[in-house]
Structure formats: structure tokens, C-alpha cells
Scaffold this active site. Structure first.
Site, mmCIF file in Angstrom:
data_model
loop_
_atom_site.group_PDB
_atom_site.id
_atom_site.type_symbol
_atom_site.label_atom_id
_atom_site.label_comp_id
_atom_site.label_asym_id
_atom_site.label_seq_id
_atom_site.Cartn_x
_atom_site.Cartn_y
_atom_site.Cartn_z
ATOM 1 N N GLN A 251 0.817 -1.209 0.000
ATOM 2 C CA GLN A 251 0.000 0.000 0.000
ATOM 3 C C GLN A 251 0.852 1.260 0.000
ATOM 4 O O GLN A 251 0.486 2.280 -0.571
ATOM 5 C CB GLN A 251 -0.939 -0.003 1.209
ATOM 6 C CG GLN A 251 -1.932 -1.133 1.199
ATOM 7 C CD GLN A 251 -2.676 -1.236 -0.129
ATOM 8 O OE1 GLN A 251 -3.450 -0.363 -0.490
ATOM 9 N NE2 GLN A 251 -2.423 -2.309 -0.872
ATOM 10 N N HIS A 254 1.615 3.033 -3.307
ATOM 11 C CA HIS A 254 0.562 3.738 -4.040
ATOM 12 C C HIS A 254 0.798 5.237 -4.086
ATOM 13 O O HIS A 254 0.645 5.870 -5.133
ATOM 14 C CB HIS A 254 -0.798 3.497 -3.376
ATOM 15 C CG HIS A 254 -1.525 2.294 -3.881
ATOM 16 N ND1 HIS A 254 -1.914 2.146 -5.183
ATOM 17 C CD2 HIS A 254 -1.951 1.180 -3.249
ATOM 18 C CE1 HIS A 254 -2.540 0.991 -5.340
ATOM 19 N NE2 HIS A 254 -2.577 0.384 -4.176
ATOM 20 N N GLU A 319 -9.275 1.229 5.529
ATOM 21 C CA GLU A 319 -9.733 0.724 4.239
ATOM 22 C C GLU A 319 -9.506 -0.787 4.159
ATOM 23 O O GLU A 319 -10.415 -1.562 3.876
ATOM 24 C CB GLU A 319 -8.974 1.445 3.129
ATOM 25 C CG GLU A 319 -9.301 0.986 1.725
ATOM 26 C CD GLU A 319 -8.376 1.616 0.698
ATOM 27 O OE1 GLU A 319 -8.733 1.607 -0.492
ATOM 28 O OE2 GLU A 319 -7.284 2.103 1.071
ATOM 29 N N HIS A 320 -8.270 -1.211 4.394
ATOM 30 C CA HIS A 320 -7.912 -2.633 4.388
ATOM 31 C C HIS A 320 -7.422 -3.031 5.769
ATOM 32 O O HIS A 320 -6.573 -2.349 6.358
ATOM 33 C CB HIS A 320 -6.785 -2.921 3.393
ATOM 34 C CG HIS A 320 -7.042 -2.424 2.008
ATOM 35 N ND1 HIS A 320 -6.457 -1.273 1.504
ATOM 36 C CD2 HIS A 320 -7.827 -2.910 1.014
ATOM 37 C CE1 HIS A 320 -6.852 -1.078 0.257
ATOM 38 N NE2 HIS A 320 -7.691 -2.055 -0.060
ATOM 39 N N ASP A 355 -7.446 -6.947 -3.993
ATOM 40 C CA ASP A 355 -7.305 -5.891 -4.994
ATOM 41 C C ASP A 355 -7.622 -6.382 -6.398
ATOM 42 O O ASP A 355 -8.170 -5.629 -7.210
ATOM 43 C CB ASP A 355 -5.866 -5.354 -4.986
ATOM 44 C CG ASP A 355 -5.702 -4.145 -4.098
ATOM 45 O OD1 ASP A 355 -6.711 -3.657 -3.564
ATOM 46 O OD2 ASP A 355 -4.562 -3.693 -3.924
ATOM 47 N N HIS A 414 -53.013 18.731 4.583
ATOM 48 C CA HIS A 414 -52.737 17.301 4.726
ATOM 49 C C HIS A 414 -53.929 16.596 5.385
ATOM 50 O O HIS A 414 -54.382 15.531 4.928
ATOM 51 C CB HIS A 414 -51.483 17.081 5.590
ATOM 52 C CG HIS A 414 -50.193 17.271 4.873
ATOM 53 N ND1 HIS A 414 -49.819 18.465 4.323
ATOM 54 C CD2 HIS A 414 -49.160 16.403 4.623
ATOM 55 C CE1 HIS A 414 -48.634 18.346 3.762
ATOM 56 N NE2 HIS A 414 -48.207 17.096 3.935
#
Length: 425
Positions: A251, A254, A319-320, A355, A414
Site C-alpha cells: 500500500q 501507491h 480501508e484494508h 485488490d 394534509h
């Protein structure tokens, strides 16, 4: 890597989307220009930002055929198998419509219908991301969306990356356009002479793409404002430090803002992982990016016990998340985990498995938004309509209550709308 022994997580604040007013102004200008000038603006921005002059914005059949010629059969087959796995997983997510008839004849229910059109943004330029094509488009197709439009920045050769084109072709996408950045988001949101307007835009991108998605939200729906990637590994002494280090770096490569965190009660494991990260980092092709990520957002959080580690994970809401502990402890730890986008269990469930290949979606909430968000799914591409068929008996039984409720809120019309029917019965 920085060691944290007091569970001080203030470093998370440094990873938020910090746009400048100048960036916001630029994005708004691009969007407005595309709204007014359409395709002409797209060609101008593509020339200006990507260095490519385009006549036709749409990818041709010849370009798709050429992508197969440029790609090994082995990679094509891998893309096909990954697509099959991803489709099989998402087909199981389809929600059902339902109706319930009550004793007084009232029918209540829910109708589930797919969106009409969806745009999938695929990062491109110098890289190829066929996995982004598969993860963005397959759940939409499984949901029954009739029109799935793909946009991706062109490479220097004037077309979309080979892998992305192959992935799109294998799953049946035909509306593929050679445009990226904020201008692509604007085109999807408002439509141009060539690119059709959609109802929802999904897919990762750079900061300008994220800002553009935020700007058009409301005109269209979006999946999320994705931040840099992140991984948290919760591990004990049963874990292999070499494997953990490799996963953390998967990761870190990235983005310089990517976060790679080990949470462990074992100082010995932490030291071994730290050493392995330094060793493996030296041989990475993307060393410069990964090194900045590890230096700024590589953390080893030492906890007293695994249960305390689960509490830290819930604060991080990653996230992971990888859980690599003794198998007999897995169930207890998993029950304690409330907030994580995707959970990888056991030593053989390396994050890249999700992934690319296993089937679950890799478009996952980031920056702590797993506290309230979920991975992209079939449900992301459908909407629900409530069904209400009131019977005469039900209205007679409940009209006074409904009218009373309406008058309590000061809405006389109403109340009268209900009472009018009772008077005529």
C-alpha cells in the site's frame, strides 16, 4: 517507522483532503467550461493536461483490437478469470423487491430498480488499471444498469491503456472515452455532444478528480471522496514479519500519503517487521514513493493485548485490515472489529488478493469513513421506491389519527386530503 505506545492517533488528521482555494477555483472553472463548450473544452484540456491532441473522443474498435495485440495472452486470461470471480461475488449481492399484504388489505412494500446510467472513472496516463475497470463496472452491470460509460485519460499514443481497454471489452463496455481529470467528471455529470450524462460517477482519481466529484455531487450521485490508500495489520507473534512487511509496502507504494500500520502486542514482532520493511524497501521499483509513505505514515502501534488492538483498529476504521493471529483467536478478534472496509483473515489472505482476484470490491471507504461507509457493491447502483396501497378499511380506521397528526404539525391541507376521502365513503 514511527512507534506509538500511547495510542495517539493524531497523525490521521494529516491525511485529510486539504485542497487549496486555488485548486477549488481551477476545478470549478474546468467544470463550467465543459458545461458551456462541451467536446471542444474536453479536447482543449486533454491537449493542455495530457499533451494529446484528439479528434475522436470515443475509443474505436480498432484501438480495442490493437490492445489485444499489444498484450500477452496470459494477462488477457488473468483479466478474464478475475472478471468472472468479481461478477460471481457481486451477483450474490442483488437486493430483492418485496410486498406485504396485511389483514385489512393494505399492501406495503419496496421496489428495487437499477440506475439508468453510470460513469466509471479509471485512472490512466502512464499506467494501466484494468482492475479499476472491473471493480467499478461489474457491480453496475450486475445491478442491471443499462448504460455504463467509462472515461480514462489517454496515454501518449492517444488512446486508453491496453489493459483497461481489454478489461472493458471483456465485460461488454462499449461507451469508452479518452478523457480524464476534472473535465471527465464534468462531462459525465452534465453531458457533452459525445459523452452522455449519467446518474452516478464512481472510481478513484487524483485530487482534482476528487474535488470535481465533490463539486458535481447533487447533480449526480458519487461513490465517495476517496483518499490515499491504507492498510492496517493486526498481528501477534504467530505472524511472519516478512509477509507483514511486504503487505505494508504493497500500500505504501501507491502514494506518499498512503498509510501502513502494524498494530501488535508484540514488541519483538514490531522490531522484526520494521527491519524487514527497511530491507524490502531498498529493492522496490517505486522506492521513492513508498519511502515517503513509510517515513510519514508508517506506524507501529504497540498495545498490551490483542483485544486492545481491536479497539485501536476501530478507531482507525481502515480501508484494508489484515488479521494475522493464532487461528484459535480469530473468531474472538473478528467479533470485536466493527469498522473496516475489507477484512483479510489469516496469513494467506494478502491484501492484493482482494485488490485483483478474489471477487469482493476494492473500491473501499478510506480516511476513517469505514465507520459509516461500505465497499462499492450492487446496492450502490440501485435505488428503492416505497410501495403503499392503502385499503378503504385501513383509511377508515386510521384517518382520524392521520389528520390529527397533520394538524399537530400545522398542515391543515394534509388533514383535509385524508378526511375528504372519508366523507365520500
Amino acid at each position: 517507522m514511527e512507534w506509538i505506545k500511547n495510542q495517539d492517533l493524531r497523525f490521521l488528521n494529516k491525511r485529510k483532503l486539504n485542497e487549496s482555494s486555488e485548486q477549488e477555483k481551477t476545478v470549478r472553472g474546468i467544470i463550467n467550461c465543459v458545461k458551456i463548450q462541451g467536446d471542444a473544452a474536453l479536447r482543449d484540456y486533454t491537449n493542455r493536461f495530457d499533451g494529446v491532441k484528439l479528434e475522436d473522443l470515443k475509443v474505436t474498435n480498432e484501438e480495442i483490437a490493437s490492445s489485444y495485440q499489444n498484450t500477452s495472452k496470459e494477462i488477457v486470461e488473468i483479466i478474464k478469470e478475475a472478471a468472472a470471480n468479481i461478477r460471481a461475488f457481486h451477483e450474490k449481492q442483488k437486493p430483492d423487491s418485496w410486498q406485504d399484504t396485511q389483514s385489512d388489505g393494505t399492501v406495503l412494500g419496496q421496489r428495487v430498480t437499477p440506475l439508468d446510467a453510470v460513469g466509471v472513472y479509471v485512472p490512466g496516463g502512464t499506467a494501466a488499471y484494468p482492475s479499476s475497470v472491473l471493480m467499478g463496472a461489474i457491480p453496475a452491470l450486475a445491478a442491471g444498469v443499462e448504460k455504463v460509460v467509462m472515461v480514462s485519460p489517454p496515454q501518449d499514443n492517444g488512446t486508453v491503456a491496453d489493459g483497461a481497454l481489454i478489461a472493458a471489452n471483456e465485460i461488454g463496455l462499449t461507451d469508452i472515452y479518452k478523457v480524464g481529470g476534472a473535465q471527465a467528471i464534468a462531462a459525465l455529470a452534465y453531458g457533452t455532444e459525445t459523452i452522455p450524462k449519467v446518474d452516478k460517477i464512481v472510481g478513484p482519481g487524483n485530487q482534482f478528480v476528487a474535488l470535481a466529484k465533490r463539486e458535481v455531487f447533487g447533480t449526480v450521485d458519487i461513490d465517495s471522496l476517496a483518499g490515499p490508500s491504507e492498510i492496517v495489520v493486526l498481528a501477534d507473534d504467530s505472524a511472519d514479519p516478512k509477509w507483514i512487511a511486504a503487505d505494508l509496502l504493497s500500500q505504501a507504494e501507491h502514494d506518499p500519503l498512503s498509510m501502513a500500520v502494524l498494530v501488535t502486542p508484540s514488541e519483538m514482532l514490531g522490531k522484526a517487521v520494521e527491519s524487514e520493511v527497511e530491507s524490502q524497501l531498498a529493492a522496490l521499483p517505486r522506492k521513492a514513493i513508498a519511502e515517503r509513505s513509510i517515513n510519514d505514515f508508517g506506524k507501529i502501534i504497540l498495545v498490551e493485548q490483542l483485544e486492545g488492538g481491536a479497539a485501536v483498529v476501530n478507531q482507525l476504521a481502515p480501508e484494508h485490515l489484515e488479521v494475522i493471529v493464532e487461528q484459535k483467536k480469530e473468531e474472538k478478534i473478528l467479533k470485536a472489529i466493527k469498522h473496516a472496509g475489507a477484512i483479510f483473515i489469516g496469513p494467506y489472505s494478502s491484501e492484493p488478493v482482494g485488490d485483483y482476484f478474489a471477487g469482493p470490491n476494492h473500491i473501499i471507504p478510506t480516511n476513517g469513513t469505514a465507520r459509516f461507509g461500505s465497499p462499492l457493491s450492487v446496492e450502490s447502483f440501485v435505488k428503492r421506491s416505497s410501495i403503499i396501497r392503502y385499503s378503504r378499511q385501513a383509511l377508515e380506521d386510521n384517518a382520524a389519527k392521520i389528520a390529527g397528526f397533520a394538524r399537530y404539525e400545522g398542515l391543515e391541507a394534509h388533514a383535509r386530503a385524508v378526511e375528504a376521502r372519508i366523507k365520500e365513503c
